[in-house]
Scaffold this active site. Structure first.
Site, PDB file in Angstrom:
ATOM      1  N   GLU A 177      -2.850 -65.646  -0.322  1.00  0.00           N
ATOM      2  CA  GLU A 177      -2.766 -64.671  -1.612  1.00  0.00           C
ATOM      3  C   GLU A 177      -1.465 -65.209  -2.346  1.00  0.00           C
ATOM      4  OE1 GLU A 177      -2.804 -61.058   1.069  1.00  0.00           O
ATOM      5  OE2 GLU A 177      -3.618 -60.500  -0.909  1.00  0.00           O
TER       6      GLU A 177
ATOM      7  N   CYS B  92     -11.624 -56.684   1.423  1.00  0.00           N
ATOM      8  CA  CYS B  92     -10.601 -56.677   2.382  1.00  0.00           C
ATOM      9  C   CYS B  92     -10.950 -57.314   3.670  1.00  0.00           C
ATOM     10  CB  CYS B  92      -9.863 -55.568   2.524  1.00  0.00           C
ATOM     11  SG  CYS B  92      -8.501 -55.591   3.912  1.00  0.00           S
TER      12      CYS B  92
ATOM     13  N   ARG C 201      -9.504 -55.669   7.545  1.00  0.00           N
ATOM     14  CA  ARG C 201      -9.844 -54.489   8.279  1.00  0.00           C
ATOM     15  C   ARG C 201      -9.945 -54.063   9.644  1.00  0.00           C
ATOM     16  NH1 ARG C 201     -15.278 -53.697   5.128  1.00  0.00           N
ATOM     17  NH2 ARG C 201     -15.194 -56.105   4.593  1.00  0.00           N
TER      18      ARG C 201
ATOM     19  N   TRP D 270      -0.031 -56.053   5.054  1.00  0.00           N
ATOM     20  CA  TRP D 270       0.763 -57.371   4.914  1.00  0.00           C
ATOM     21  C   TRP D 270      -0.008 -58.458   4.214  1.00  0.00           C
ATOM     22  CZ3 TRP D 270      -0.222 -55.175   9.932  1.00  0.00           C
ATOM     23  CH2 TRP D 270      -1.164 -55.889  10.432  1.00  0.00           C
TER      24      TRP D 270
HETATM   25  N1  ARG Z   1      -3.758 -60.295  -3.603  1.00  0.00           N
HETATM   26  C1  ARG Z   1      -2.562 -59.503  -4.115  1.00  0.00           C
HETATM   27  C2  ARG Z   1      -1.243 -60.205  -4.185  1.00  0.00           C
HETATM   28  O1  ARG Z   1      -1.396 -61.474  -3.920  1.00  0.00           O
HETATM   29  C3  ARG Z   1      -2.299 -58.436  -2.927  1.00  0.00           C
HETATM   30  C4  ARG Z   1      -3.586 -57.686  -2.728  1.00  0.00           C
HETATM   31  C5  ARG Z   1      -3.443 -56.822  -1.403  1.00  0.00           C
HETATM   32  N2  ARG Z   1      -3.280 -57.738  -0.217  1.00  0.00           N
HETATM   33  C6  ARG Z   1      -3.270 -57.603   1.018  1.00  0.00           C
HETATM   34  N3  ARG Z   1      -2.637 -58.349   1.920  1.00  0.00           N
HETATM   35  N4  ARG Z   1      -3.277 -56.079   1.476  1.00  0.00           N
HETATM   36  O2  ARG Z   1      -0.340 -59.647  -4.485  1.00  0.00           O
END
Ligand code: ARG
Length: 372
Positions: free
Chosen positions: A248, A72, A75, A243
């Site tokens: 991602e 992560c 953090r 968030w």
């Molecule tokens: N990578 C995952 C997604 O695209 C989420 C994982 C957690 N990500 C976060 N920013 N807390 O759905």
């Protein structure tokens, strides 16, 4: 990858509890309470083979687990995690209600609040609660004659839900139901009320045609399939969220060829030469998709971070941890962003990938999976 749940005997459980309590209470400046609390825990384990966390232990333990999450990059904010104690939920219905509450609380009208909800942990090796969903909100994937509609990553889970009588509308963005299992009973399915799922339509700050791609994503990623281990206790249902970092969604969920695979459509829209790799159409398309996601979340007032800011925040976390006399552990291959990794400091360092507890761990998938 999916390590089995460790089965601690009474001695090991006492040992794990002791290590955790000492560290937890020391960090909280409550050293005087360590010995009386340990006496209480030892007695409970000797009598019942089990012990229960106080709310304070739960709260700080969950925050430590986030701090120890090597993959992560977010953090820096570990101390802002809000912990909801839902250990008294003893049937699937009440677990679903707690999950709905989590969604509403964490979404917070777009001003996303990092949150974890903790359900009853395993008791003497018996699992009490398991959430079958990977995340509390995710889109279904359907195999059709024209290929996959929706999220290919959810094909197997969607198949399971349909085998249990759930029917989606068949769009590319059907929200999957919650699947909740109590002990070894058959899991129960629950549809999530629409108004609890905040979603963001994706449009571009300059390209008006972008909205015709009809892309959207949900606001809050709530990972719900991991096990949280604190002081030797196994919280097998412990959904948590932060968030999104835009990459991602924009560089993976919507871009990967085995996910929504949108880069060719974006490149076509811009008018790029997709016949030659060296036009770098994929690179330009992925950057524009990232700009669109950042712009759309921002316009809708939904918290999101770009990868440059996230890397800076991670650097601040590294500095703070050094000041606190703690080593930062990390998984380099996950900490670097998938877009322009070498523009962040993370790329140019190495990280020690040792696993500390408390921490979050993968669990065996409960349903047929194609091995991903
Ligand atoms: N990578 C995952 C997604 O695209 C989420 C994982 C957690 N990500 C976060 N920013 N807390 O759905």
């Amino acid at each position: 990858m999916h390590a089995a749940v460790p089965e601690y005997d009474r001695d090991e459980l006492r040992q794990q509890a002791e290590t955790f309590v000492r560290q937890c209470y020391t960090e909280l400046d409550k050293e005087a309470e360590i010995e009386p609390r340990l006496a209480e825990i030892r007695e409970s384990i000797a009598e019942t083979g089990h012990y229960e966390h106080t709310f304070e232990e739960l709260e700080h333990g969950a925050r430590m687990a986030w701090r120890n999450s090597n993959r992560c990059v977010g953090r820096l904010f570990w101390q802002t995690l809000d912990v909801i104690d839902a250990r008294d939920c003893d049937d699937a219905e009440s677990v679903h209600e707690a999950l709905c509450h989590h969604l509403e609380y964490a979404t917070n009208g777009g001003d996303i609040q990092p949150t974890i909800t903790l359900f009853e942990p395993m008791v003497r090796g018996e699992r009490q609660v398991r959430i079958w969903n990977y995340q509390l909100v995710r889109y279904a994937g359907y195999e059709t004659d024209d290929g996959v509609v929706g999220d290919p990553d959810e094909l197997e889970f969607t198949k399971y839900c349909r085998s249990r009588g759930w029917e989606g509308e068949g769009t590319a963005f059907d929200v999957l139901p919650h699947v909740i299992q109590i002990r070894d009973r058959e899991p129960e399915l629950f549809e999530i009320p629409d108004d609890l799922v905040l979603e963001v339509p994706i449009r571009h700050p300059e390209y008006d045609w972008f909205e015709d791609l009809d892309l959207q994503w949900y606001a809050v990623p709530v990972v719900s399939n991991m096990r949280l281990e604190i002081g030797g206790l196994q919280y097998t249902a412990a959904p948590f969220n932060g968030w999104y970092m835009a990459t991602e969604i924009a560089a993976r969920n919507l871009a990967d060829e085995d996910r929504y695979d949108m880069l060719p459509a974006v490149a076509d829209g811009i008018g790029l030469d997709t016949s030659r790799q060296r036009s770098l159409w994929k690179d330009e398309a992925v950057v524009e998709l990232n700009r669109a996601v950042l712009h759309s979340f921002e316009r809708d007032g939904v918290t999101i971070v770009d990868h440059h800011t996230a890397a800076e925040q991670f650097e601040a976390f590294e500095t703070r941890e050094a000041e606190a006399g703690r080593e930062v552990t990390g998984d380099w291959s996950w900490l670097i962003p998938p877009v322009s990794p070498a523009t962040t400091h993370i790329f140019h360092k190495t990280y020690d990938n040792s696993i500390e507890t408390p921490n979050f761990f993968y669990q065996e998938p409960p349903y047929e999976d194609d091995g991903q």
